[in-house]
Design a protein around this motif. Structure first.
Motif, PDB file in Angstrom:
ATOM      1  N   PRO A 175     -28.626  19.429  23.454  1.00 56.22           N
ATOM      2  CA  PRO A 175     -27.995  19.048  24.840  1.00 56.22           C
ATOM      3  C   PRO A 175     -27.708  20.372  25.584  1.00 56.22           C
ATOM      4  CG  PRO A 175     -26.278  18.838  23.402  1.00 56.22           C
ATOM      5  CD  PRO A 175     -27.358  18.876  22.413  1.00 56.22           C
ATOM      6  N   ALA A 176     -28.157  21.660  24.958  1.00 55.51           N
ATOM      7  CA  ALA A 176     -27.798  23.039  25.545  1.00 55.51           C
ATOM      8  C   ALA A 176     -28.499  23.107  26.737  1.00 55.51           C
ATOM      9  CB  ALA A 176     -28.224  23.971  24.339  1.00 55.51           C
ATOM     10  N   PRO A 177     -27.768  23.524  27.625  1.00 53.62           N
ATOM     11  CA  PRO A 177     -28.225  23.589  29.265  1.00 53.62           C
ATOM     12  C   PRO A 177     -29.227  24.790  29.393  1.00 53.62           C
ATOM     13  CG  PRO A 177     -26.217  24.189  29.442  1.00 53.62           C
ATOM     14  CD  PRO A 177     -26.234  23.677  27.821  1.00 53.62           C
ATOM     15  N   ARG A 178     -28.757  26.127  28.740  1.00 53.27           N
ATOM     16  CA  ARG A 178     -29.486  27.260  28.978  1.00 53.27           C
ATOM     17  C   ARG A 178     -29.864  27.915  27.651  1.00 53.27           C
ATOM     18  NH1 ARG A 178     -24.829  26.792  31.146  1.00 53.27           N
ATOM     19  NH2 ARG A 178     -23.819  28.316  29.748  1.00 53.27           N
ATOM     20  N   PRO A 179     -30.543  29.033  27.761  1.00 55.71           N
ATOM     21  CA  PRO A 179     -31.230  29.670  26.557  1.00 55.71           C
ATOM     22  C   PRO A 179     -30.191  30.379  26.115  1.00 55.71           C
ATOM     23  CG  PRO A 179     -32.154  30.671  28.443  1.00 55.71           C
ATOM     24  CD  PRO A 179     -31.530  29.315  28.944  1.00 55.71           C
ATOM     25  N   LEU A 180     -30.245  31.047  24.786  1.00 53.21           N
ATOM     26  CA  LEU A 180     -29.138  31.953  24.229  1.00 53.21           C
ATOM     27  C   LEU A 180     -29.647  33.319  24.933  1.00 53.21           C
ATOM     28  CD1 LEU A 180     -29.590  31.031  20.497  1.00 53.21           C
ATOM     29  CD2 LEU A 180     -27.761  30.373  21.975  1.00 53.21           C
ATOM     30  N   ALA A 181     -28.483  34.016  25.346  1.00 54.63           N
ATOM     31  CA  ALA A 181     -28.711  35.280  26.003  1.00 54.63           C
ATOM     32  C   ALA A 181     -29.249  36.315  25.037  1.00 54.63           C
ATOM     33  CB  ALA A 181     -27.479  35.874  26.539  1.00 54.63           C
ATOM     34  N   ALA A 182     -30.155  37.191  25.330  1.00 56.59           N
ATOM     35  CA  ALA A 182     -30.725  38.253  24.463  1.00 56.59           C
ATOM     36  C   ALA A 182     -29.520  39.423  24.390  1.00 56.59           C
ATOM     37  CB  ALA A 182     -31.993  38.765  25.082  1.00 56.59           C
ATOM     38  N   LYS A 183     -29.740  40.048  23.172  1.00 54.02           N
ATOM     39  CA  LYS A 183     -28.927  41.055  22.900  1.00 54.02           C
ATOM     40  C   LYS A 183     -29.488  42.352  22.509  1.00 54.02           C
ATOM     41  CE  LYS A 183     -24.710  38.962  23.016  1.00 54.02           C
ATOM     42  NZ  LYS A 183     -23.800  39.481  24.008  1.00 54.02           N
ATOM     43  N   PRO A 184     -29.181  43.459  22.970  1.00 52.34           N
ATOM     44  CA  PRO A 184     -30.153  44.688  22.823  1.00 52.34           C
ATOM     45  C   PRO A 184     -29.860  45.093  21.236  1.00 52.34           C
ATOM     46  CG  PRO A 184     -28.312  45.360  24.078  1.00 52.34           C
ATOM     47  CD  PRO A 184     -28.195  43.848  23.898  1.00 52.34           C
ATOM     48  N   ILE A 185     -30.989  45.261  20.396  1.00 51.08           N
ATOM     49  CA  ILE A 185     -30.753  45.820  19.272  1.00 51.08           C
ATOM     50  C   ILE A 185     -31.932  46.920  18.835  1.00 51.08           C
ATOM     51  CG2 ILE A 185     -29.712  43.873  18.034  1.00 51.08           C
ATOM     52  CD1 ILE A 185     -32.677  43.299  17.109  1.00 51.08           C
ATOM     53  N   ALA A 186     -31.946  47.676  17.722  1.00 49.95           N
ATOM     54  CA  ALA A 186     -33.063  48.345  17.404  1.00 49.95           C
ATOM     55  C   ALA A 186     -33.071  48.385  15.886  1.00 49.95           C
ATOM     56  CB  ALA A 186     -32.643  49.810  17.899  1.00 49.95           C
ATOM     57  N   VAL A 187     -34.091  48.743  15.246  1.00 53.80           N
ATOM     58  CA  VAL A 187     -34.203  48.884  13.704  1.00 53.80           C
ATOM     59  C   VAL A 187     -34.387  50.387  13.412  1.00 53.80           C
ATOM     60  CG1 VAL A 187     -35.332  48.196  11.805  1.00 53.80           C
ATOM     61  CG2 VAL A 187     -35.117  46.739  13.611  1.00 53.80           C
ATOM     62  N   ALA A 188     -33.364  50.952  12.705  1.00 53.19           N
ATOM     63  CA  ALA A 188     -33.507  52.254  12.465  1.00 53.19           C
ATOM     64  C   ALA A 188     -33.164  52.591  10.974  1.00 53.19           C
ATOM     65  CB  ALA A 188     -32.676  52.993  13.411  1.00 53.19           C
ATOM     66  N   ASN A 189     -33.978  53.460  10.393  1.00 50.28           N
ATOM     67  CA  ASN A 189     -33.870  53.568   8.798  1.00 50.28           C
ATOM     68  C   ASN A 189     -33.557  52.573   8.038  1.00 50.28           C
ATOM     69  OD1 ASN A 189     -33.795  56.458   9.440  1.00 50.28           O
ATOM     70  ND2 ASN A 189     -31.739  56.470  10.107  1.00 50.28           N
ATOM     71  N   GLY A 190     -34.184  51.252   8.486  1.00 51.51           N
ATOM     72  CA  GLY A 190     -34.200  50.177   7.815  1.00 51.51           C
ATOM     73  C   GLY A 190     -32.954  48.959   7.944  1.00 51.51           C
ATOM     74  N   GLN A 191     -32.236  49.760   9.208  1.00 47.98           N
ATOM     75  CA  GLN A 191     -30.894  48.933   9.370  1.00 47.98           C
ATOM     76  C   GLN A 191     -31.285  48.389  10.831  1.00 47.98           C
ATOM     77  OE1 GLN A 191     -28.083  48.446   7.426  1.00 47.98           O
ATOM     78  NE2 GLN A 191     -29.612  49.239   5.978  1.00 47.98           N
ATOM     79  N   VAL A 192     -30.735  47.110  10.850  1.00 48.23           N
ATOM     80  CA  VAL A 192     -30.745  46.359  12.289  1.00 48.23           C
ATOM     81  C   VAL A 192     -29.302  46.881  12.951  1.00 48.23           C
ATOM     82  CG1 VAL A 192     -30.449  44.305  13.467  1.00 48.23           C
ATOM     83  CG2 VAL A 192     -31.675  44.277  11.510  1.00 48.23           C
ATOM     84  N   VAL A 193     -29.405  47.681  14.212  1.00 49.97           N
ATOM     85  CA  VAL A 193     -28.498  48.119  15.025  1.00 49.97           C
ATOM     86  C   VAL A 193     -28.250  47.558  16.331  1.00 49.97           C
ATOM     87  CG1 VAL A 193     -27.631  50.472  15.791  1.00 49.97           C
ATOM     88  CG2 VAL A 193     -28.933  50.610  13.734  1.00 49.97           C
ATOM     89  N   LEU A 194     -27.241  46.887  16.475  1.00 47.01           N
ATOM     90  CA  LEU A 194     -26.762  46.385  17.747  1.00 47.01           C
ATOM     91  C   LEU A 194     -26.256  47.335  18.763  1.00 47.01           C
ATOM     92  CD1 LEU A 194     -26.326  43.463  19.314  1.00 47.01           C
ATOM     93  CD2 LEU A 194     -24.013  43.636  18.392  1.00 47.01           C
ATOM     94  N   LYS A 195     -26.948  47.573  19.865  1.00 52.09           N
ATOM     95  CA  LYS A 195     -26.747  48.311  20.946  1.00 52.09           C
ATOM     96  C   LYS A 195     -25.721  47.857  21.892  1.00 52.09           C
ATOM     97  CE  LYS A 195     -29.602  51.580  20.586  1.00 52.09           C
ATOM     98  NZ  LYS A 195     -29.184  52.812  19.811  1.00 52.09           N
ATOM     99  N   PRO A 196     -25.002  48.852  22.305  1.00 56.91           N
ATOM    100  CA  PRO A 196     -24.118  48.296  23.699  1.00 56.91           C
ATOM    101  C   PRO A 196     -24.744  47.863  24.782  1.00 56.91           C
ATOM    102  CG  PRO A 196     -23.566  50.778  23.270  1.00 56.91           C
ATOM    103  CD  PRO A 196     -24.993  50.211  22.331  1.00 56.91           C
ATOM    104  N   ALA A 197     -24.110  46.777  25.230  1.00 56.12           N
ATOM    105  CA  ALA A 197     -24.712  46.079  26.506  1.00 56.12           C
ATOM    106  C   ALA A 197     -24.519  46.752  27.628  1.00 56.12           C
ATOM    107  CB  ALA A 197     -24.136  44.620  26.655  1.00 56.12           C
TER     108      ALA A 197
END
Length: 153
Positions: free
Chosen positions: A131-153
């Motif tokens: 029943p979800a009415p909307r998609p999940l909102a995208a979040k900014p990330i990067a992959v650096a040195n083998g690590q997933v990094v969440l960027k500030p919005a």
């Protein structure tokens, strides 16, 4: 017979009625709220920016923990990171748009919410089943040195 409504009928008693006092108090509180919320204090945005530290990148974990065609949910950050195809990483809010439950699993190209069965696409966050009415909102990330990094919005 004398009417008892103090608003419409004048009385000989000069004291205000309870209704008048309550109405006056509500008007005063409403006016004070408008004053507190409004107005430009004359300061510029640069002064405010200097007082607020910019949000920092947040390392979520190894990119190797995110399977191809699936994903990993980071509960503390309320983020789900997916890898629809090898080397292509995406991130979305992990909060379902139906009733704000955290999604519970990612597999077979779908992000699934355990509360009411909503399903989302791992590549786009689009709703695949309600029943979800909307998609999940995208979040900014990067992959650096083998690590997933969440960027500030």
């Amino acid at each position: 017979m004398r009417a008892t409504d103090p608003i419409t009928q004048p009385t000989d008693d000069p004291a205000p009625t309870r209704r008048i006092v309550v109405c006056g108090a509500l008007v005063a509180v409403g006016g004070a709220a408008l004053v507190a919320c409004g107005g430009d204090d004359g300061g510029d945005d640069k002064t405010q920016d200097q007082n607020t530290a910019p949000a920092a990148d947040k390392t979520l974990g190894p990119a190797a923990d995110v399977p191809v065609g699936g994903g990993k949910i980071y509960d503390n950050e309320k983020v789900v990171v997916t890898q629809p195809t090898a080397g292509d990483f995406k991130a979305f809010t992990a909060v379902c748009t139906h009733q704000q439950c955290l999604v519970g699993s990612v597999s077979g190209g779908e992000i699934r919410c355990p509360c009411h069965g909503s399903r989302f696409d791992v590549a786009t966050g689009a709703v695949l089943g309600g029943p979800a009415p909307r998609p999940l909102a995208a979040k900014p990330i990067a992959v650096a040195n083998g690590q997933v990094v969440l960027k500030p919005a």
